[in-house]
Design an enzyme around this catalytic site. Sequence first.
Site, PDB file in Angstrom:
ATOM      1  N   ASP A  17     -10.243  -6.173   0.032  1.00  0.00           N
ATOM      2  CA  ASP A  17      -9.601  -5.533   0.784  1.00  0.00           C
ATOM      3  C   ASP A  17      -9.512  -6.442   2.083  1.00  0.00           C
ATOM      4  O   ASP A  17     -10.005  -7.746   1.739  1.00  0.00           O
ATOM      5  CB  ASP A  17     -10.415  -4.297   1.462  1.00  0.00           C
ATOM      6  CG  ASP A  17      -9.664  -3.197   2.193  1.00  0.00           C
ATOM      7  OD1 ASP A  17      -8.430  -3.592   2.636  1.00  0.00           O
ATOM      8  OD2 ASP A  17     -10.269  -2.191   2.355  1.00  0.00           O
ATOM      9  N   ASP A  61       0.849  -1.230   0.124  1.00  0.00           N
ATOM     10  CA  ASP A  61      -0.146   0.128   0.102  1.00  0.00           C
ATOM     11  C   ASP A  61       0.923   1.308  -0.050  1.00  0.00           C
ATOM     12  O   ASP A  61       1.390   1.837   1.055  1.00  0.00           O
ATOM     13  CB  ASP A  61      -0.949   0.074   1.282  1.00  0.00           C
ATOM     14  CG  ASP A  61      -1.912  -1.020   1.150  1.00  0.00           C
ATOM     15  OD1 ASP A  61      -2.864  -0.672   0.421  1.00  0.00           O
ATOM     16  OD2 ASP A  61      -2.126  -2.172   1.827  1.00  0.00           O
ATOM     17  N   ARG A 107       4.571   3.023   2.979  1.00  0.00           N
ATOM     18  CA  ARG A 107       5.130   1.965   3.673  1.00  0.00           C
ATOM     19  C   ARG A 107       6.629   2.085   3.202  1.00  0.00           C
ATOM     20  O   ARG A 107       7.589   1.983   4.228  1.00  0.00           O
ATOM     21  CB  ARG A 107       4.842   0.760   3.003  1.00  0.00           C
ATOM     22  CG  ARG A 107       3.240   0.358   3.030  1.00  0.00           C
ATOM     23  CD  ARG A 107       2.479   0.393   4.261  1.00  0.00           C
ATOM     24  NE  ARG A 107       1.284   0.244   4.282  1.00  0.00           N
ATOM     25  CZ  ARG A 107       0.433   1.037   4.714  1.00  0.00           C
ATOM     26  NH1 ARG A 107       0.645   2.056   5.701  1.00  0.00           N
ATOM     27  NH2 ARG A 107      -0.978   0.542   4.824  1.00  0.00           N
ATOM     28  N   HIS A 119     -12.468  -0.790   8.853  1.00  0.00           N
ATOM     29  CA  HIS A 119     -11.289  -1.352   9.534  1.00  0.00           C
ATOM     30  C   HIS A 119     -12.281  -1.850  10.924  1.00  0.00           C
ATOM     31  O   HIS A 119     -11.721  -3.016  11.572  1.00  0.00           O
ATOM     32  CB  HIS A 119     -10.211  -0.537   9.839  1.00  0.00           C
ATOM     33  CG  HIS A 119      -9.430  -0.058   8.823  1.00  0.00           C
ATOM     34  ND1 HIS A 119      -9.523   0.793   7.992  1.00  0.00           N
ATOM     35  CD2 HIS A 119      -8.171  -0.739   8.250  1.00  0.00           C
ATOM     36  CE1 HIS A 119      -8.557   0.730   7.080  1.00  0.00           C
ATOM     37  NE2 HIS A 119      -7.676  -0.367   7.409  1.00  0.00           N
ATOM     38  N   ARG A 126      -6.825  10.716   0.787  1.00  0.00           N
ATOM     39  CA  ARG A 126      -6.310   9.521   0.150  1.00  0.00           C
ATOM     40  C   ARG A 126      -6.873   9.762  -1.268  1.00  0.00           C
ATOM     41  O   ARG A 126      -6.734   8.982  -2.042  1.00  0.00           O
ATOM     42  CB  ARG A 126      -6.629   8.418   0.816  1.00  0.00           C
ATOM     43  CG  ARG A 126      -5.962   8.142   2.311  1.00  0.00           C
ATOM     44  CD  ARG A 126      -6.672   6.992   2.989  1.00  0.00           C
ATOM     45  NE  ARG A 126      -6.186   5.729   2.409  1.00  0.00           N
ATOM     46  CZ  ARG A 126      -6.805   4.536   2.559  1.00  0.00           C
ATOM     47  NH1 ARG A 126      -7.876   4.378   3.467  1.00  0.00           N
ATOM     48  NH2 ARG A 126      -6.541   3.372   1.962  1.00  0.00           N
ATOM     49  N   LYS A 157      -9.117   1.450  -5.812  1.00  0.00           N
ATOM     50  CA  LYS A 157      -9.831   1.241  -4.820  1.00  0.00           C
ATOM     51  C   LYS A 157     -10.658   2.173  -4.137  1.00  0.00           C
ATOM     52  O   LYS A 157     -10.610   3.451  -4.651  1.00  0.00           O
ATOM     53  CB  LYS A 157      -8.868   0.416  -3.586  1.00  0.00           C
ATOM     54  CG  LYS A 157      -7.825   1.619  -2.850  1.00  0.00           C
ATOM     55  CD  LYS A 157      -6.755   0.926  -2.151  1.00  0.00           C
ATOM     56  CE  LYS A 157      -5.855   1.939  -1.495  1.00  0.00           C
ATOM     57  NZ  LYS A 157      -4.835   1.385  -0.616  1.00  0.00           N
ATOM     58  N   HIS A 158     -11.706   1.913  -3.444  1.00  0.00           N
ATOM     59  CA  HIS A 158     -12.110   0.806  -2.589  1.00  0.00           C
ATOM     60  C   HIS A 158     -13.570   0.625  -3.532  1.00  0.00           C
ATOM     61  O   HIS A 158     -14.436   1.279  -2.976  1.00  0.00           O
ATOM     62  CB  HIS A 158     -12.357   0.775  -1.223  1.00  0.00           C
ATOM     63  CG  HIS A 158     -10.914   1.109  -0.598  1.00  0.00           C
ATOM     64  ND1 HIS A 158     -10.506   2.318  -0.568  1.00  0.00           N
ATOM     65  CD2 HIS A 158     -10.038   0.261   0.022  1.00  0.00           C
ATOM     66  CE1 HIS A 158      -9.460   2.508   0.159  1.00  0.00           C
ATOM     67  NE2 HIS A 158      -9.111   1.132   0.343  1.00  0.00           N
TER      68      HIS A 158
END
Length: 481
Positions: free
Chosen positions: A252, A68, A76, A181, A138, A168-169
């Site tokens: 996901d 990601d 990351r 989440h 995002r 996404k998403h």
Amino acid sequence: MSSPEKLAGSVLVSGFDGTTAPDWLRRKVADGLGGAILFGRNVVDDEQVAALSAQLRAERPDVLIGIDEEGGDVTRLDVATGSFVPGPLALGAADDVELTASVAAALGERLAACGVTINFAPCADLTLTPEDPSIGVRAFGSDPVKASPHVAAYITGLQKYGVAASAKHFPGHGAATDDSHHSLPVLPRTEAELHEIELVTFKAAIAAGVRSVMTGHLVVPAWGHLPATLNPKALTDVLRGELGFTGAVITDALDMGAVAGELGKTEGVGRAAVRALIAGADALCLGGVSFEEDELNRIAAVIAAAVEAGELPLERLAEASERVAALGTPPVSTPISPVDHRLGLEAARKALRIQGSPKLAGPPLVIDVETEPIIAAGPMPWGLGSHLTELVPGTRALKVTADEIAIAIDAVHGARDLVVVTREAHRHPEVREFLSWLREAGVDYIRVETGAPGPDTGDGPRIDTFSGSYVSLRAAAEYLA
């Protein structure tokens, strides 16, 4: 055709612990595991990531290696420093499609050098409500017509070096007010509204040749009670049928609360995996937490049992396996280079939105009001204080949490030049109260907002960066200095 057991393992894409590939993961990859997902916990630097990728590819050349790396707040590779490029909302604010493509190409080149085969980006979601807890910076913006060219440009740039993009998403989180989440969001849209708003950017992604689409764990009542990840109406009828997508559909993470919390109580992640495959998903992500060999074996066994029982057609599983393998194609061979911030800084500077005259008369007191980042981002360096301390000698920097506002209030007394840095202040009552106190007390200050701007714009001098990346904070500091 391979056995159900072998095919079941080939559609699983798992997270793991460590900065080298553990023995169990290497065995699973050699035995046909679909792939692995890299998180911040797996990253030291680019050279180490490249070595880790090489370890996995030595076991099987077509293993999927995903990450990601959205840039901006979700990084990351730069988890220790902050991203070398601004995030999508900043790119949308800069509104230079060629610049977006260049930033994405720089990201794709770097990922290719690290051996990554697929980047779970860009977000084709839209920023549609101030209460949205998971998208915000995002997305490329709130207007689907304006955001779509940036989604397409990002995909084109990223895939230039052979790294697959993943829009996404699906069908879009931006209007939901729950974070998948934790719980299962509901997207209150009619089918007509979806085609006018959320699906516009996904159509642009498909037209740009995006190689994969990631599902969102959210319910569209017009499509029934199942979340899109498990919903044949969403994945087979709409995504493949109406929108004509022919690439790989990636879920996901199935261990997220929206699926594991809702279905796990009675069915478990394995049953969710079966239902996702039946719905039309191909790659099954199990990444939010670290999985181990026995857990993957149990999930694969549930999938294989569903084939044996006639619930999941073997042909459907084989089709999914082929699509996952296609995402394991090694990227263009590219050498690792030192991280270059110049392009990211150019984009970050162009994205700045300036209100009033936010200039310093002297060394300031910088108060970075740190709030919890979104889960997708996780903890990483944030704040303006360190940048201004370097650029303006005599700067004092104070970092406080939303629970430590009293410390900030005490520090304000006697400060001549004050800079207050926030991250989506409108979503945090304590931060809003602090800003109200400053106004009511007649304190002059410069506000720097690093998240998605909310309705509390105020009328004082202000800089919006639209990103909490290293380069966005640096650009704001340079402007003030």
